[in-house]
Write an enzyme that holds these catalytic residues in place. Structure first.
Site, PDB file in Angstrom:
ATOM      1  N   THR A  94       5.376   1.749   5.028  1.00  0.00           N
ATOM      2  CA  THR A  94       5.597   0.200   5.492  1.00  0.00           C
ATOM      3  C   THR A  94       6.407  -0.541   3.649  1.00  0.00           C
ATOM      4  OG1 THR A  94       3.698   0.886   3.698  1.00  0.00           O
ATOM      5  CG2 THR A  94       3.067   1.375   5.913  1.00  0.00           C
ATOM      6  N   TYR A 160      -2.904  -0.694   3.783  1.00  0.00           N
ATOM      7  CA  TYR A 160      -4.231   0.523   3.415  1.00  0.00           C
ATOM      8  C   TYR A 160      -3.874   1.227   4.484  1.00  0.00           C
ATOM      9  CZ  TYR A 160      -8.218   2.834   3.109  1.00  0.00           C
ATOM     10  OH  TYR A 160      -9.366   3.918   3.081  1.00  0.00           O
ATOM     11  N   GLY A 223      11.815   7.739  -4.605  1.00  0.00           N
ATOM     12  CA  GLY A 223      12.568   8.574  -3.565  1.00  0.00           C
ATOM     13  C   GLY A 223      14.246   9.092  -4.290  1.00  0.00           C
ATOM     14  N   TYR A 422       1.901 -15.061  -5.068  1.00  0.00           N
ATOM     15  CA  TYR A 422       2.890 -13.809  -3.663  1.00  0.00           C
ATOM     16  C   TYR A 422       3.356 -15.228  -2.946  1.00  0.00           C
ATOM     17  CZ  TYR A 422       1.827 -10.850   0.563  1.00  0.00           C
ATOM     18  OH  TYR A 422       2.812 -10.382   1.986  1.00  0.00           O
TER      19      TYR A 422
HETATM   20  C1  LIG Z   1       2.291  -5.386   6.490  1.00  0.00           C
HETATM   21  C2  LIG Z   1       2.007  -5.054   4.987  1.00  0.00           C
HETATM   22  C3  LIG Z   1       1.367  -5.080   3.976  1.00  0.00           C
HETATM   23  C4  LIG Z   1       1.596  -4.485   3.002  1.00  0.00           C
HETATM   24  N1  LIG Z   1       0.679  -5.121   1.573  1.00  0.00           N
HETATM   25  C5  LIG Z   1       1.147  -4.429   0.164  1.00  0.00           C
HETATM   26  C6  LIG Z   1       0.511  -4.681  -0.710  1.00  0.00           C
HETATM   27  O1  LIG Z   1      -0.329  -4.869  -0.399  1.00  0.00           O
HETATM   28  N2  LIG Z   1       1.179  -4.003  -1.868  1.00  0.00           N
HETATM   29  C7  LIG Z   1       1.426  -2.756  -2.850  1.00  0.00           C
HETATM   30  O2  LIG Z   1       1.906  -2.737  -3.332  1.00  0.00           O
HETATM   31  N3  LIG Z   1       2.638  -2.888  -1.636  1.00  0.00           N
HETATM   32  C8  LIG Z   1       2.227  -3.218   0.111  1.00  0.00           C
HETATM   33  N4  LIG Z   1       3.051  -2.869   1.181  1.00  0.00           N
HETATM   34  C9  LIG Z   1       4.025  -2.183   0.714  1.00  0.00           C
HETATM   35  C10 LIG Z   1       4.226  -1.036   1.000  1.00  0.00           C
HETATM   36  O3  LIG Z   1       2.907  -0.678   1.576  1.00  0.00           O
HETATM   37  C11 LIG Z   1       4.121  -0.310  -0.121  1.00  0.00           C
HETATM   38  O4  LIG Z   1       5.065  -0.527  -0.658  1.00  0.00           O
HETATM   39  C12 LIG Z   1       3.545   0.920  -0.034  1.00  0.00           C
HETATM   40  O5  LIG Z   1       3.359   1.257  -1.155  1.00  0.00           O
HETATM   41  C13 LIG Z   1       4.527   2.424   0.974  1.00  0.00           C
HETATM   42  O6  LIG Z   1       3.766   3.425   0.814  1.00  0.00           O
HETATM   43  P1  LIG Z   1       3.463   4.238   1.943  1.00  0.00           P
HETATM   44  O7  LIG Z   1       3.751   5.683   1.779  1.00  0.00           O
HETATM   45  O8  LIG Z   1       4.530   3.406   3.623  1.00  0.00           O
HETATM   46  O9  LIG Z   1       5.803   4.488   1.785  1.00  0.00           O
HETATM   47  P2  LIG Z   1       7.063   4.846   2.213  1.00  0.00           P
HETATM   48  O10 LIG Z   1       7.705   3.300   3.004  1.00  0.00           O
HETATM   49  O11 LIG Z   1       7.180   5.336   3.650  1.00  0.00           O
HETATM   50  O12 LIG Z   1       8.089   4.550   0.729  1.00  0.00           O
HETATM   51  C14 LIG Z   1       8.606   3.855   0.260  1.00  0.00           C
HETATM   52  C15 LIG Z   1       8.984   4.282  -0.646  1.00  0.00           C
HETATM   53  O13 LIG Z   1       9.364   5.203  -1.801  1.00  0.00           O
HETATM   54  C16 LIG Z   1       9.483   6.643  -0.771  1.00  0.00           C
HETATM   55  N5  LIG Z   1       9.262   8.314  -0.910  1.00  0.00           N
HETATM   56  C17 LIG Z   1       7.857   7.892   0.027  1.00  0.00           C
HETATM   57  N6  LIG Z   1       6.734   8.660  -0.482  1.00  0.00           N
HETATM   58  C18 LIG Z   1       7.878   9.529  -1.158  1.00  0.00           C
HETATM   59  C19 LIG Z   1       7.292  10.244  -1.575  1.00  0.00           C
HETATM   60  N7  LIG Z   1       6.249  11.364  -1.470  1.00  0.00           N
HETATM   61  N8  LIG Z   1       7.799  11.174  -2.937  1.00  0.00           N
HETATM   62  C20 LIG Z   1       9.531  10.118  -3.045  1.00  0.00           C
HETATM   63  N9  LIG Z   1       8.963   8.564  -2.917  1.00  0.00           N
HETATM   64  C21 LIG Z   1       8.692   8.730  -1.817  1.00  0.00           C
HETATM   65  C22 LIG Z   1      10.420   6.393   0.144  1.00  0.00           C
HETATM   66  O14 LIG Z   1      11.617   7.050   0.044  1.00  0.00           O
HETATM   67  C23 LIG Z   1      10.996   4.826  -0.128  1.00  0.00           C
HETATM   68  O15 LIG Z   1      11.505   4.592  -0.501  1.00  0.00           O
HETATM   69  C24 LIG Z   1       3.088  -3.716   3.003  1.00  0.00           C
HETATM   70  C25 LIG Z   1       3.463  -3.139   3.702  1.00  0.00           C
HETATM   71  C26 LIG Z   1       3.154  -3.775   4.603  1.00  0.00           C
HETATM   72  C27 LIG Z   1       4.048  -3.692   5.798  1.00  0.00           C
END
Ligand SMILES: Cc1cc2nc3c(=O)[nH]c(=O)nc-3n(C[C@H](O)[C@H](O)[C@H](O)COP(=O)(O)OP(=O)(O)OC[C@H]3O[C@@H](n4cnc5c(N)ncnc54)[C@H](O)[C@@H]3O)c2cc1C
Length: 504
Positions: A94, A160, A223, A422
């Protein structure tokens, strides 16, 4: 175009590297399937959506790997270092800042390392209120596992439904109730991180004075240093009662001041949001005749001198007695500082739609609109000026291109010293120049943010999109120190090239 129609280059992973990876993971742990590669080709940023819609993915990972154990992660990183293959850790996918973009950097091949099979709740210590969780576990699955134990993590980003624990930790994410429960960085007590040089293991500790905190190096590392395979997290007792209410303020400045008083006088709500005048107007225009709109009827607000004002949503969670006590004191303070109470229906309307808002973006794109968001945080003393300056900068950048935007903003996280801002940007798309248009807005906003000493990102992380502005935040020596840490942990530079620390 449909995802099946996206054209991908043939995989560039060499036969020996493939053989080594298959030996570690088995055939079921490695996929070259078209849809699997497409699904790991992009995150969820506006440029990602533009690329996917056009069927022109900027490149996909050559293969997608699905390790099931930490030993497999260790072996994969070692094989990829040997065979010079870039590795992009992938959680929920995400990222809205290009964090999971399959950027090859100087390497011939790039793999996505999808952590979904590392999804166990390892242990819960009810006495210490801590939980040990594998990095690929989805946050909703963790909440479901904690619920029967009467516990919650309390971390609810707007994404979430899809996010992983490791992804949240790797991006220092913030949940909607972070004012009360804490951001993820405040919830991490320990972790395990597999790097190409070996493993960093930090057990849960409530506090320590043993030098700089290594946890902080890994939390937010996106990462680029290694793979977070396990996290020890603070848990909370599940709240028996939640109370969300709406208030109106005459201006954004008045509302911000009221929230500042609340947080500095120890009466902060667990959830505190304040929309500016533009966002309030749009929220009310989108609300139906029922609920929010009925309660916020123009005449009610106008009669009390609040026409054109700003909507705040505040929420308290805990035991019934605690919520009664804290909300009564908190609401009284907010009213003393100018708030007009609107009762629970605006709060209920917000809670019901709290995860749905961002997906409006897809409908807007369908209708030829640009829709993007960005966020920052700054001190209370600069909050109104920053709000104004960012709005103006985006307005000028897009206005100059003939697509004047609607820029709106809300405060979503409160701290004693400041708050987050935001911003949402809506504008008519520039057909054929959508990316340039987006970049113009992003650059204008980012320049103003760093000039004012505000942070380039409060919770979306750096990824690729914010990389040009990281140095303004860390200074050049600071950035070099982080790059030196990367060289120690990832000497071949295979971990998520180009993200966070750039290509330097
Ligand atoms: C609709 C929407 C709403 C959002 N709202 C919020 C919000 O309210 N608050 C917020 O903070 N963010 C928000 N985000 C951003 C995003 O969801 C966050 O950054 C979230 O923490 C990413 O989690 P993920 O598991 O999807 O990680 P990914 O998107 O899969 O990865 C994010 C980064 O972390 C790295 N990564 C992933 N897993 C690991 C691991 N296990 N070890 C090392 N590196 C890793 C990846 O390489 C990448 O660089 C939003 C995004 C969207 C699309």
């Amino acid at each position: 175009v449909s995802l099946e129609q996206v054209t991908l280059e043939p995989t560039r992973l060499g036969a020996t590297a493939r053989e080594a990876l298959t030996e570690i993971l088995g055939e079921q742990g490695i996929s070259e399937d078209h849809l699997t590669r497409v699904a790991h080709a992009a995150g969820r940023s506006y440029p990602d959506l533009l690329g996917l819609r056009a069927g022109l993915v900027g490149g996909a990972p050559d293969v997608v790997l699905f390790p099931a154990t930490e030993d497999q992660v260790t072996a994969v990183l070692s094989a990829c270092s040997r065979h010079r293959v870039a590795v992009v850790p992938f959680g929920g996918g995400t990222s809205v800042v290009g964090g999971v973009e399959p950027h090859r950097g100087e390497f011939d091949a790039v793999v996505a390392l999808d952590l979904r099979r590392l999804d166990a709740l390892v242990s819960v210590d009810d006495r210490s209120l801590t939980a040990v969780v594998q990095g690929g576990m989805r946050v909703p699955a963790l909440e479901r596992a904690l619920e029967p134990l009467g516990l919650t993590l309390g971390h609810f980003p707007q994404s979430y439904e899809y996010v992983s624990v490791g992804g949240c930790v790797a991006t220092r994410s913030a949940g909607q109730a972070s004012t009360g429960y804490g951001r993820i960085d405040e919830l991490v007590l320990g972790l395990r991180c597999v790097t190409p040089s070996g493993e960093i293991v930090l057990p849960a500790r409530p506090a320590s004075a043993a030098g700089p905190d290594l946890r902080e190096l890994i939390v937010g590392s996106e990462g680029v240093l290694g793979v977070i395979t396990e996290v020890s997290l603070r848990a909370h007792r599940r709240p028996a009662t939640r109370r969300y209410e709406g208030l109106f303020f005459r201006t954004f400045g008045e509302g911000a001041e009221a929230l500042r008083h609340a947080v500095q006088e120890d009466l902060a709500p667990d959830i505190g949001r304040l929309s500016d005048e533009t966002e309030t107007r749009l929220t009310l225009a989108l609300a139906g005749r029922e609920g929010l709109k009925a309660r916020l009827g123009d005449s009610y607000i106008a009669a009390r001198g609040y026409r054109g004002g700003c909507l705040a949503i505040v929420g308290w969670e805990g035991t019934a007695a605690e919520v009664d006590r804290r909300s009564a004191a908190g609401l009284a303070l907010l009213v003393r500082h100018g708030g007009l109470r609107l009762g629970p229906s605006p709060g209920r309307a917000w809670a019901a739609g709290r995860f749905a808002g961002p997906y409006l973006r897809d409908h807007l794109l369908d209708r030829g609109a640009m829709a993007d968001t960005l966020e920052t945080a700054t001190q209370w003393s600069g909050i109104e000026a920053c709000h104004q300056a960012v709005r103006e900068a985006i307005g000028q950048a897009l206005g100059a291109r003939g697509t004047p935007p609607l820029v709106m903003c809300h405060i979503s996280h409160l701290y004693e010293s400041g708050a987050s801002l935001y911003f949402t940007i809506l504008a008519r798309q520039e057909p054929g120049a959508e990316l340039e248009q987006w970049r113009a807005a992003k650059t204008a906003a980012s320049e103003v943010i760093v000039q004012r000493g505000a942070t380039i990102t409060h919770h979306h992380a750096i990824g690729r999109d914010h990389q040009p502005w990281l140095e303004a935040e860390t200074g050049s020596l600071g950035l070099e120190a982080l790059r030196a840490a990367k060289r120690a942990l990832d000497p071949a530079g295979i971990m998520n090239p180009g993200k966070l620390l750039g290509d330097g």
